[in-house]
Scaffold this motif. Sequence first.
Motif, mmCIF file in Angstrom:
data_model
loop_
_atom_site.group_PDB
_atom_site.id
_atom_site.type_symbol
_atom_site.label_atom_id
_atom_site.label_comp_id
_atom_site.label_asym_id
_atom_site.label_seq_id
_atom_site.Cartn_x
_atom_site.Cartn_y
_atom_site.Cartn_z
ATOM 1 N N LEU A 312 0.811 -1.217 0.000
ATOM 2 C CA LEU A 312 0.000 0.000 0.000
ATOM 3 C C LEU A 312 0.845 1.268 0.000
ATOM 4 C CD1 LEU A 312 -2.641 -1.068 2.684
ATOM 5 C CD2 LEU A 312 -2.735 -1.396 0.194
ATOM 6 N N ASN A 313 2.097 1.155 0.387
ATOM 7 C CA ASN A 313 2.967 2.329 0.451
ATOM 8 C C ASN A 313 3.151 2.934 -0.935
ATOM 9 O OD1 ASN A 313 3.800 2.437 3.298
ATOM 10 N ND2 ASN A 313 4.688 0.422 2.884
ATOM 11 N N GLY A 314 2.935 4.230 -1.044
ATOM 12 C CA GLY A 314 3.121 4.928 -2.313
ATOM 13 C C GLY A 314 1.894 4.982 -3.194
ATOM 14 N N LEU A 315 0.825 4.248 -2.843
ATOM 15 C CA LEU A 315 -0.397 4.294 -3.645
ATOM 16 C C LEU A 315 -1.172 5.571 -3.349
ATOM 17 C CD1 LEU A 315 -1.766 0.630 -3.301
ATOM 18 C CD2 LEU A 315 -0.273 1.570 -5.089
ATOM 19 N N THR A 316 -1.947 6.022 -4.334
ATOM 20 C CA THR A 316 -2.844 7.156 -4.120
ATOM 21 C C THR A 316 -3.798 6.826 -2.985
ATOM 22 O OG1 THR A 316 -2.761 7.751 -6.458
ATOM 23 C CG2 THR A 316 -4.616 8.607 -5.183
ATOM 24 N N LEU A 317 -3.885 7.697 -1.996
ATOM 25 C CA LEU A 317 -4.729 7.427 -0.841
ATOM 26 C C LEU A 317 -6.196 7.309 -1.259
ATOM 27 C CD1 LEU A 317 -3.170 9.674 1.947
ATOM 28 C CD2 LEU A 317 -3.027 7.192 1.716
ATOM 29 N N PRO A 318 -6.913 6.388 -0.627
ATOM 30 C CA PRO A 318 -8.299 6.141 -1.025
ATOM 31 C C PRO A 318 -9.293 6.990 -0.243
ATOM 32 C CG PRO A 318 -7.657 4.518 0.597
ATOM 33 C CD PRO A 318 -6.458 5.434 0.405
ATOM 34 N N ASP A 319 -10.508 7.026 -0.754
ATOM 35 C CA ASP A 319 -11.635 7.556 -0.006
ATOM 36 C C ASP A 319 -12.361 6.432 0.723
ATOM 37 O OD1 ASP A 319 -11.659 10.414 -1.156
ATOM 38 O OD2 ASP A 319 -11.728 9.160 -2.952
ATOM 39 N N VAL A 320 -12.252 5.227 0.162
ATOM 40 C CA VAL A 320 -12.946 4.056 0.687
ATOM 41 C C VAL A 320 -12.005 2.857 0.583
ATOM 42 C CG1 VAL A 320 -15.048 2.650 0.563
ATOM 43 C CG2 VAL A 320 -15.092 5.012 -0.251
ATOM 44 N N VAL A 321 -12.041 1.979 1.586
ATOM 45 C CA VAL A 321 -11.226 0.763 1.587
ATOM 46 C C VAL A 321 -12.129 -0.434 1.831
ATOM 47 C CG1 VAL A 321 -9.368 -0.509 2.737
ATOM 48 C CG2 VAL A 321 -9.168 1.964 2.427
ATOM 49 N N PHE A 322 -11.931 -1.484 1.037
ATOM 50 C CA PHE A 322 -12.594 -2.763 1.303
ATOM 51 C C PHE A 322 -11.527 -3.807 1.564
ATOM 52 C CE2 PHE A 322 -14.095 -6.916 -0.430
ATOM 53 C CZ PHE A 322 -14.953 -7.217 0.615
ATOM 54 N N VAL A 323 -11.661 -4.528 2.681
ATOM 55 C CA VAL A 323 -10.746 -5.627 3.003
ATOM 56 C C VAL A 323 -11.524 -6.925 2.820
ATOM 57 C CG1 VAL A 323 -9.214 -6.658 4.702
ATOM 58 C CG2 VAL A 323 -9.531 -4.165 4.658
ATOM 59 N N GLY A 324 -11.211 -7.619 1.746
ATOM 60 C CA GLY A 324 -11.870 -8.897 1.473
ATOM 61 C C GLY A 324 -10.967 -10.083 1.715
ATOM 62 N N GLY A 325 -9.677 -9.827 1.913
ATOM 63 C CA GLY A 325 -8.717 -10.883 2.177
ATOM 64 C C GLY A 325 -7.496 -10.302 2.870
ATOM 65 N N GLY A 326 -6.797 -11.156 3.598
ATOM 66 C CA GLY A 326 -5.582 -10.698 4.270
ATOM 67 C C GLY A 326 -5.843 -9.876 5.516
ATOM 68 N N LEU A 327 -7.033 -10.033 6.114
ATOM 69 C CA LEU A 327 -7.375 -9.263 7.304
ATOM 70 C C LEU A 327 -6.457 -9.652 8.461
ATOM 71 C CD1 LEU A 327 -9.463 -7.254 8.519
ATOM 72 C CD2 LEU A 327 -10.810 -9.251 9.198
ATOM 73 N N SER A 328 -5.875 -8.655 9.123
ATOM 74 C CA SER A 328 -4.985 -8.886 10.257
ATOM 75 C C SER A 328 -4.923 -7.638 11.116
ATOM 76 C CB SER A 328 -3.575 -9.245 9.771
ATOM 77 O OG SER A 328 -2.976 -8.128 9.117
ATOM 78 N N THR A 329 -4.430 -7.830 12.349
ATOM 79 C CA THR A 329 -4.226 -6.675 13.225
ATOM 80 C C THR A 329 -3.222 -5.710 12.607
ATOM 81 O OG1 THR A 329 -4.711 -8.002 15.185
ATOM 82 C CG2 THR A 329 -3.467 -5.966 15.525
ATOM 83 N N GLU A 330 -2.150 -6.262 12.003
ATOM 84 C CA GLU A 330 -1.129 -5.416 11.380
ATOM 85 C C GLU A 330 -1.737 -4.533 10.292
ATOM 86 O OE1 GLU A 330 3.044 -5.836 8.805
ATOM 87 O OE2 GLU A 330 1.697 -7.568 9.061
ATOM 88 N N LEU A 331 -2.606 -5.106 9.461
ATOM 89 C CA LEU A 331 -3.228 -4.337 8.384
ATOM 90 C C LEU A 331 -4.143 -3.245 8.949
ATOM 91 C CD1 LEU A 331 -3.940 -3.763 5.444
ATOM 92 C CD2 LEU A 331 -5.617 -5.616 5.549
ATOM 93 N N LEU A 332 -4.972 -3.589 9.914
ATOM 94 C CA LEU A 332 -5.884 -2.591 10.472
ATOM 95 C C LEU A 332 -5.119 -1.480 11.186
ATOM 96 C CD1 LEU A 332 -8.746 -4.902 11.777
ATOM 97 C CD2 LEU A 332 -8.728 -3.508 9.706
ATOM 98 N N ASP A 333 -4.030 -1.846 11.892
ATOM 99 C CA ASP A 333 -3.194 -0.818 12.524
ATOM 100 C C ASP A 333 -2.622 0.136 11.476
ATOM 101 O OD1 ASP A 333 -3.507 -1.554 15.175
ATOM 102 O OD2 ASP A 333 -1.823 -2.959 15.151
ATOM 103 N N TRP A 334 -2.150 -0.416 10.355
ATOM 104 C CA TRP A 334 -1.558 0.409 9.291
ATOM 105 C C TRP A 334 -2.616 1.344 8.701
ATOM 106 C CZ3 TRP A 334 -1.952 2.041 4.379
ATOM 107 C CH2 TRP A 334 -0.821 2.553 3.756
#
Length: 399
Positions: A312-334
């Motif tokens: 996700l680093n360097g990507l254009t920041l979103p207005d909306v995020v959907f997490v359909g896979g790879g859900l983790s505490t690390e991801l939500l913290d980021w």
Amino acid sequence: MHKAPWLTILGLGEDGLDGLSPASRQVLDRAEIIMGPPRHLSLIPETGAKRVEWPVPFADGLPILTKLRGRPTVVLASGDPFWFGAGSVIARSFDAGEWVSIPGQSTFSLAAARLGWPLETTLTFGLHAAPLTRLRPHLSSGLRTILLLRNGQAVAELATYLTETGFADTTLHVMEALGGPRERARSMSLTQALLETFEHPVCVGLDVAGDGRALPKVAGKPDDIFETDGQITKRPIRALTLSALAPRRGEHLWDIGGGTGSISIEWLMCDPTLTATSIEPLEDRASRIRRNADSLGQDRLDVVHGTAPGALNGLTLPDVVFVGGGLSTELLDWLRANLRTGTRLVANAVTLESEALLAAWHGKLGGDLLRIELAQAGALGPRRGWKSAYPVVQWSVTL
């Protein structure tokens, strides 16, 4: 002191000077430089101005035009430069006070006048620099649409594409050089179009007919329109997820754990101003997302092969995020640490572990927590019974 614009974007028809107003002719006469494609330059007489051919690809002409800043310059464009034309690309490269546009009569207006079609109910597409698959979400028997095509050969490609998608009974109204001395208009079947030759510039009116499959306009498209390895957000869950994502005009989506790309593809189908990036860790699935997006007319989907949150680093920041896979505490913290206030987040969970994670984060950040349980009728011996799908827990929150 206010400076007059040095750049004029002038809409030119196939009749050249004959179709220009006296004011537009004066602009041409005063110009030091006239820039445009060779075909457009050939439509106007010599005025004493220096002529500069706009190169191919189009983007290569912008640095040339920038170097002319401050000198009275006219850029020639087709018809209305701001209706699938060059105007918007040029305008966003310069300050508002530097340019002015004088539109001509658009090809769409001329085509509608020849066909007797009301433009307010006729779809219009500029496919001179876009794939024919852009038509796919809209194709249905009874559709009327006017298309700009890149050249005469594209008419046969269009006829082939319509045949392959099941709309073989479509009538083509092929119009060449509208508004000029070379104007020619013919109506024909797809088979006839494959045998004829056509001259640029060309536009086509479609009376779409045939038993091809029309895609629904609501969220939750049929599962079988997507190529998949079995891992796909099923139609009812996808419809509820799109409702939770609540796309609004001009927004950008991150689809994390894209799978088949069904969520981001349907997101893009909601409105042409929407954009999306699908992030998928498996290379074969990332390639499949690309194929699905292209075949369903959403070629503007950006597909990233990588694992979140690192990818996700360097990507254009979103207005909306959907997490359909790879859900983790690390991801939500980021996501919580790096996304802007007001970003909407929707996450779906199927396993007990990911469900517990969403319950914990719901306790910390609030939002809505929804448990979705669906069952479908199926054979149960000689009778029928309900076959339940795995329940899905969905968390929606605004950061």
